[in-house]
Design a protein around this motif. Sequence first.
Motif, mmCIF file in Angstrom:
data_model
loop_
_atom_site.group_PDB
_atom_site.id
_atom_site.type_symbol
_atom_site.label_atom_id
_atom_site.label_comp_id
_atom_site.label_asym_id
_atom_site.label_seq_id
_atom_site.Cartn_x
_atom_site.Cartn_y
_atom_site.Cartn_z
ATOM 1 N N LYS A 20 -10.870 -8.639 37.407
ATOM 2 C CA LYS A 20 -10.226 -9.509 36.433
ATOM 3 C C LYS A 20 -8.720 -9.535 36.605
ATOM 4 C CE LYS A 20 -9.727 -11.917 32.587
ATOM 5 N NZ LYS A 20 -9.889 -13.399 32.644
ATOM 6 N N TYR A 61 -5.730 -0.970 35.237
ATOM 7 C CA TYR A 61 -5.757 -1.283 36.670
ATOM 8 C C TYR A 61 -4.972 -0.235 37.454
ATOM 9 C CZ TYR A 61 -4.879 -3.817 41.039
ATOM 10 O OH TYR A 61 -4.785 -4.185 42.363
ATOM 11 N N ARG A 72 -5.654 -4.190 30.254
ATOM 12 C CA ARG A 72 -6.247 -4.301 31.595
ATOM 13 C C ARG A 72 -5.245 -3.921 32.670
ATOM 14 N NH1 ARG A 72 -8.675 -9.201 29.558
ATOM 15 N NH2 ARG A 72 -7.010 -10.411 30.548
ATOM 16 N N SER A 117 -14.831 -4.108 37.185
ATOM 17 C CA SER A 117 -14.577 -5.338 36.431
ATOM 18 C C SER A 117 -13.095 -5.504 36.129
ATOM 19 C CB SER A 117 -15.398 -5.367 35.137
ATOM 20 O OG SER A 117 -14.827 -4.595 34.097
ATOM 21 N N VAL A 118 -12.426 -4.398 35.834
ATOM 22 C CA VAL A 118 -10.983 -4.454 35.573
ATOM 23 C C VAL A 118 -10.231 -4.853 36.842
ATOM 24 C CG1 VAL A 118 -8.946 -3.071 35.000
ATOM 25 C CG2 VAL A 118 -11.047 -2.823 33.644
ATOM 26 N N ASP A 159 -15.654 -2.872 29.479
ATOM 27 C CA ASP A 159 -15.805 -4.209 30.034
ATOM 28 C C ASP A 159 -14.462 -4.929 29.947
ATOM 29 O OD1 ASP A 159 -16.346 -6.883 30.483
ATOM 30 O OD2 ASP A 159 -17.860 -7.052 28.915
ATOM 31 N N SER A 160 -13.985 -5.455 31.061
ATOM 32 C CA SER A 160 -12.651 -6.073 31.098
ATOM 33 C C SER A 160 -12.516 -7.230 30.116
ATOM 34 C CB SER A 160 -12.333 -6.551 32.516
ATOM 35 O OG SER A 160 -13.232 -7.573 32.923
ATOM 36 N N ASP A 206 -21.031 -3.773 32.894
ATOM 37 C CA ASP A 206 -19.601 -3.525 32.687
ATOM 38 C C ASP A 206 -19.312 -2.907 31.332
ATOM 39 O OD1 ASP A 206 -20.364 -5.863 31.462
ATOM 40 O OD2 ASP A 206 -18.863 -7.127 32.428
#
Length: 214
Positions: A146, A64, A60, A142-143, A51-52, A132
């Motif tokens: 975000k 990504y 992150r 989610s990443v 989960d981000s 997530d």
Amino acid sequence: MLDFSFDDVYRHDGVSVICGLDEAGRGPLAGPVVAGACILPQGIVIDGLDDSKKLSEKKREKLYDIITESALSWGVGIATPEEIDNINILAASMLAMRRAFEASGAKADLLLVDGNRTEGFTLPAQAIVGGDGKSPSIAAASVIAKVTRDRMMTELDKEYPEYGFAGHKGYPTKAHKLAVYLHGPSPCHRRSFLKFLERDREKLEAEAVRLGYK
């Protein structure tokens, strides 16, 4: 670390390609809500994927790059502050996720959507509460969401430096609320999220005086 055992539960005859969907930015006072869509190769292991919200900014950013390089397809969708004000944040989040999937250009058999709602999708969609933190496909989305949103808010900070967007990313911190009170809302603020200006006016005025702004 997340693995594909969760996503594999949803694979059966006719369902082999799964796309994860998630959004970032429901709670901020300013900026868009941003959604990510991601189809990962089945069985891929991405170290540290989660989960981000549980990850540092540095982690992150690293993830990504790995995700976008490894994904079979991925996309980003946004809903603007104006759309959020017009249709409400939940509907805008769904809109952003639909746009993210469309932007990915993917052909999927099933959408796994973080949360407890699926609205307006033309494909079968399964809502996953806390997805997530369970599904690697949703975590990857989610990443993407975000990181993309944080980068957008950092750019908005250059245009509207008085609000401090680079630091709080539009979320309702004490400093952000005071900045809106002192300078008024910017074009990227969500007007429907600014009810605190009237509700907390006396407190904001007192804080402005205490800090020497008035």
